[in-house]
Design a protein around this motif. Structure first.
Motif, PDB file in Angstrom:
ATOM      1  N   MET A   1      -3.894  18.555  -6.365  1.00  0.00           N
ATOM      2  CA  MET A   1      -3.059  17.378  -6.094  1.00  0.00           C
ATOM      3  C   MET A   1      -1.902  17.329  -7.072  1.00  0.00           C
ATOM      4  SD  MET A   1      -4.380  13.476  -5.779  1.00  0.00           S
ATOM      5  CE  MET A   1      -5.594  13.668  -4.500  1.00  0.00           C
ATOM      6  N   THR A   4       2.956  13.601  -8.394  1.00  0.00           N
ATOM      7  CA  THR A   4       3.478  12.450  -7.643  1.00  0.00           C
ATOM      8  C   THR A   4       2.374  11.796  -6.837  1.00  0.00           C
ATOM      9  OG1 THR A   4       5.255  14.014  -7.229  1.00  0.00           O
ATOM     10  CG2 THR A   4       5.498  11.802  -6.308  1.00  0.00           C
ATOM     11  N   ARG A   5       1.579  12.631  -6.136  1.00  0.00           N
ATOM     12  CA  ARG A   5       0.498  12.080  -5.318  1.00  0.00           C
ATOM     13  C   ARG A   5      -0.551  11.422  -6.182  1.00  0.00           C
ATOM     14  NH1 ARG A   5       0.255  17.196  -1.600  1.00  0.00           N
ATOM     15  NH2 ARG A   5       1.884  16.657  -0.116  1.00  0.00           N
ATOM     16  N   ARG A   8       0.744   8.067  -7.132  1.00  0.00           N
ATOM     17  CA  ARG A   8       0.660   7.127  -6.007  1.00  0.00           C
ATOM     18  C   ARG A   8      -0.773   6.698  -5.760  1.00  0.00           C
ATOM     19  NH1 ARG A   8       5.077  10.012  -2.823  1.00  0.00           N
ATOM     20  NH2 ARG A   8       3.462  11.288  -1.891  1.00  0.00           N
ATOM     21  N   LEU A   9      -1.700   7.678  -5.841  1.00  0.00           N
ATOM     22  CA  LEU A   9      -3.122   7.382  -5.623  1.00  0.00           C
ATOM     23  C   LEU A   9      -3.608   6.356  -6.640  1.00  0.00           C
ATOM     24  CD1 LEU A   9      -5.623   8.280  -3.936  1.00  0.00           C
ATOM     25  CD2 LEU A   9      -6.164   9.828  -5.794  1.00  0.00           C
ATOM     26  N   ILE A  12      -2.034   2.863  -5.907  1.00  0.00           N
ATOM     27  CA  ILE A  12      -2.587   2.209  -4.719  1.00  0.00           C
ATOM     28  C   ILE A  12      -4.038   1.807  -4.944  1.00  0.00           C
ATOM     29  CG2 ILE A  12      -3.294   2.679  -2.346  1.00  0.00           C
ATOM     30  CD1 ILE A  12      -0.553   4.177  -2.166  1.00  0.00           C
ATOM     31  N   LEU A  16      -5.372  -1.989  -4.773  1.00  0.00           N
ATOM     32  CA  LEU A  16      -6.462  -2.313  -3.854  1.00  0.00           C
ATOM     33  C   LEU A  16      -7.655  -2.892  -4.618  1.00  0.00           C
ATOM     34  CD1 LEU A  16      -7.117  -2.080  -0.817  1.00  0.00           C
ATOM     35  CD2 LEU A  16      -8.276   0.049  -1.314  1.00  0.00           C
TER      36      LEU A  16
ATOM     37  N   MET B   1      -2.275  21.716  -2.290  1.00  0.00           N
ATOM     38  CA  MET B   1      -3.192  21.145  -1.294  1.00  0.00           C
ATOM     39  C   MET B   1      -4.626  21.181  -1.797  1.00  0.00           C
ATOM     40  SD  MET B   1      -1.948  19.940   1.465  1.00  0.00           S
ATOM     41  CE  MET B   1      -0.231  19.684   1.889  1.00  0.00           C
ATOM     42  N   PHE B  83      -3.935   4.288   4.102  1.00  0.00           N
ATOM     43  CA  PHE B  83      -4.177   4.813   2.760  1.00  0.00           C
ATOM     44  C   PHE B  83      -3.672   6.249   2.655  1.00  0.00           C
ATOM     45  CE2 PHE B  83      -7.082   6.972  -0.228  1.00  0.00           C
ATOM     46  CZ  PHE B  83      -6.766   6.266  -1.379  1.00  0.00           C
ATOM     47  N   LEU B  86       0.054   6.331   2.665  1.00  0.00           N
ATOM     48  CA  LEU B  86       0.716   5.884   1.438  1.00  0.00           C
ATOM     49  C   LEU B  86       0.618   6.919   0.333  1.00  0.00           C
ATOM     50  CD1 LEU B  86      -0.294   2.130   1.320  1.00  0.00           C
ATOM     51  CD2 LEU B  86       1.995   3.069   1.547  1.00  0.00           C
ATOM     52  N   VAL B  87      -0.535   7.594   0.234  1.00  0.00           N
ATOM     53  CA  VAL B  87      -0.718   8.525  -0.876  1.00  0.00           C
ATOM     54  C   VAL B  87      -0.129   9.894  -0.555  1.00  0.00           C
ATOM     55  CG1 VAL B  87      -2.393   9.678  -2.342  1.00  0.00           C
ATOM     56  CG2 VAL B  87      -2.750   7.303  -1.682  1.00  0.00           C
ATOM     57  N   TRP B  88      -0.436  10.412   0.639  1.00  0.00           N
ATOM     58  CA  TRP B  88      -0.027  11.788   0.956  1.00  0.00           C
ATOM     59  C   TRP B  88       1.236  11.868   1.804  1.00  0.00           C
ATOM     60  CZ3 TRP B  88      -5.165  10.527   0.251  1.00  0.00           C
ATOM     61  CH2 TRP B  88      -5.840  11.282  -0.714  1.00  0.00           C
ATOM     62  N   ARG B  89       1.701  10.692   2.289  1.00  0.00           N
ATOM     63  CA  ARG B  89       2.920  10.655   3.115  1.00  0.00           C
ATOM     64  C   ARG B  89       2.829  11.606   4.306  1.00  0.00           C
ATOM     65  NH1 ARG B  89       6.765   8.002  -0.578  1.00  0.00           N
ATOM     66  NH2 ARG B  89       5.287   6.478  -1.321  1.00  0.00           N
ATOM     67  N   PHE B 165       1.069  -0.725   3.796  1.00  0.00           N
ATOM     68  CA  PHE B 165       0.612  -1.417   2.595  1.00  0.00           C
ATOM     69  C   PHE B 165      -0.096  -2.723   2.961  1.00  0.00           C
ATOM     70  CE2 PHE B 165       1.114  -3.748  -1.381  1.00  0.00           C
ATOM     71  CZ  PHE B 165       0.583  -2.802  -2.233  1.00  0.00           C
ATOM     72  N   LEU B 168      -3.417  -1.925   4.460  1.00  0.00           N
ATOM     73  CA  LEU B 168      -4.403  -1.511   3.463  1.00  0.00           C
ATOM     74  C   LEU B 168      -4.993  -2.721   2.720  1.00  0.00           C
ATOM     75  CD1 LEU B 168      -5.675   0.955   2.126  1.00  0.00           C
ATOM     76  CD2 LEU B 168      -3.880   0.845   0.423  1.00  0.00           C
TER      77      LEU B 168
END
Lengths: 156, 252
Positions: A1, A4-5, A8-9, A12, A16, B1, B83, B86-89, B165, B168
């Motif tokens: 990962m 950036t991800r 963001r993770l 978020i 949450l 990935m 979700f 938002l995270v992985w676009r 958002f 979520l």
């Protein structure tokens, strides 16, 4: 990962998480404050005195339903495990209203009796055919098990 | 990935692959939804015996409860897709989340209307502000909010991310709807079908209900795939694979 991800993770998940904690606290607080109804024993303990109008919930006592001959006025007693409360209502009752049925009445106290402006019938989450219900009622006879709402609609 | 995600799942998230995959599956989902729906409705409205206390009036359960389950299930799917979006676009996740919202809103609306009709007959009121009814109404507003927010942006991808958002955060309402009948005193009765513990419904009534549940699931798949395919085409309208499909349509 990639970073950036990952960022963001984290953002978020923390938002949450904060939202979950906030709503859990609200739900917990509402559980203590938000009363849809009061039971007769709660009313007799004085829990409902700060409300002029409130909902009274409980079971219709068997043999307590008295209908007026010349008007729609009905009086009956709502009971719970520890208390009983006489209720007066003028109007049309729901189909499910009968002895031993859970009801929710909205109204106010008039002396020792509760004057209802609306009476709603509550039903349980059990569904079964009438034959099965009759068979079960027969099996329960003699064991002195109090079946709530065991009477059929037509017997009222 | 990430390495733990299988390769075929990665491939499926590419728009042209998913477009083809959804196109192949959609007719089957429609057929299954129609067949199971017909069986479930016939079983529920004709074959199932009348209830001991509600008579024939309880039969609206075969519409009301499957729709209510779907209103929560679709929100959960939308929340998970939001979700991921938002995270992985991932473009597909955005589209799936946004395409789910109108379907979920429709199921929620049907739940509220059928519940209201049922409540009038059995409880004696169309509406009451108890926890279950109120939280289900909030669910409808959340769906409408997601739809509205999505369409209020000029750029659809930015709209999708903003609405994702809201979707979520709103997922918190799903357990509240489900457990409202246990947490508070409500006019609404508790759950009949339980995953843990025995269900309180005769088997002659349960099977049509479960059949209807399967039918609504397949309807959701069919509807979602149709909407997703249309959205993929319009979002990717400049790409080669869309041009190829368009050219094939013109020639054929």
């Amino acid at each position: 990962m990639n970073p950036t991800r990952k960022r963001r993770l984290t953002i978020i998940l923390s938002i949450l998480g904060a939202a979950v904690v906030a709503s859990a606290l609200v739900v917990y607080a509402l559980q203590q404050n938000m009363n849809y109804l009061f039971t007769p024993s709660q009313v007799q303990d004085g829990d409902a005195t700060r409300y002029k109008n409130f909902r009274l919930g409980g079971m219709v006592k068997a043999g307590s339903i008295q209908r007026s001959n010349d008007s729609l006025k009905v009086t009956f007693t709502v009971v719970d495990a520890a208390g009983a409360m006489p209720v007066e209502y003028t109007g049309i009752l729901p189909d499910l209203f009968r002895e031993n049925q859970s009801v929710i009445a909205t109204g106010h106290m008039d002396g020792a009796r509760f004057v209802a402006t609306e009476v709603l019938a509550k039903h349980d989450e059990t569904y079964m055919p009438k034959e099965l219900k009759d068979a079960m009622a027969k099996a329960h006879q003699g064991k002195h098990i109090d079946e709530s709402a065991s009477q059929d609609k037509s017997q009222l | 990935m990430a390495k733990w995600i299988p390769l075929w799942l990665h491939k499926l998230s590419s728009p042209p692959v998913f477009y083809g995959f959804a196109g192949k599956l959609r007719p089957w989902a429609i057929a299954l939804a129609l067949i199971l729906g017909a069986i479930g409705l016939y079983g529920g409205l004709v074959l199932a015996p009348p209830d001991y206390q509600q008579g024939d009036d309880y039969r609206i359960i075969f519409i009301h409860v499957p729709c209510a389950w779907m209103s929560l299930f679709i929100y959960a799917v939308m929340g998970v897709a939001a979700f991921i979006a938002l995270v992985w676009r991932i473009k597909l996740a955005e589209i799936v989340a946004m395409a789910s919202a109108p379907i979920g809103a429709a199921f929620t609306f049907i739940t509220l209307v059928t519940g209201s009709l049922w409540g009038e007959r059995m409880w004696g009121t169309w509406w009451t502000w108890d926890a279950r009814l109120t939280s289900e109404l909030v669910l409808l507003f959340l769906y409408l909010g997601v739809i509205g927010l999505y369409h209020s942006f000029e750029d659809r991808r930015q709209g999708a991310r903003t609405a994702a958002f809201l979707a979520l955060i709103g997922i918190i309402n799903v357990p509240i709807v489900h457990f409202s009948v246990n947490w508070w005193n409500t006019l609404h009765q508790g759950s009949t079908i339980r995953l843990l513990g025995p269900s309180t419904m005769a088997s002659s009534m349960i099977w049509p209900l479960l059949t209807m549940m399967a039918a609504t699931k397949f309807y959701y798949i069919a509807s979602l795939f149709g909407r997703t395919r249309a959205d993929l085409l319009s979002l990717e309208s400049g790409k080669d694979w869309v041009r190829e499909i368009a050219e094939k349509e013109v020639r054929g």
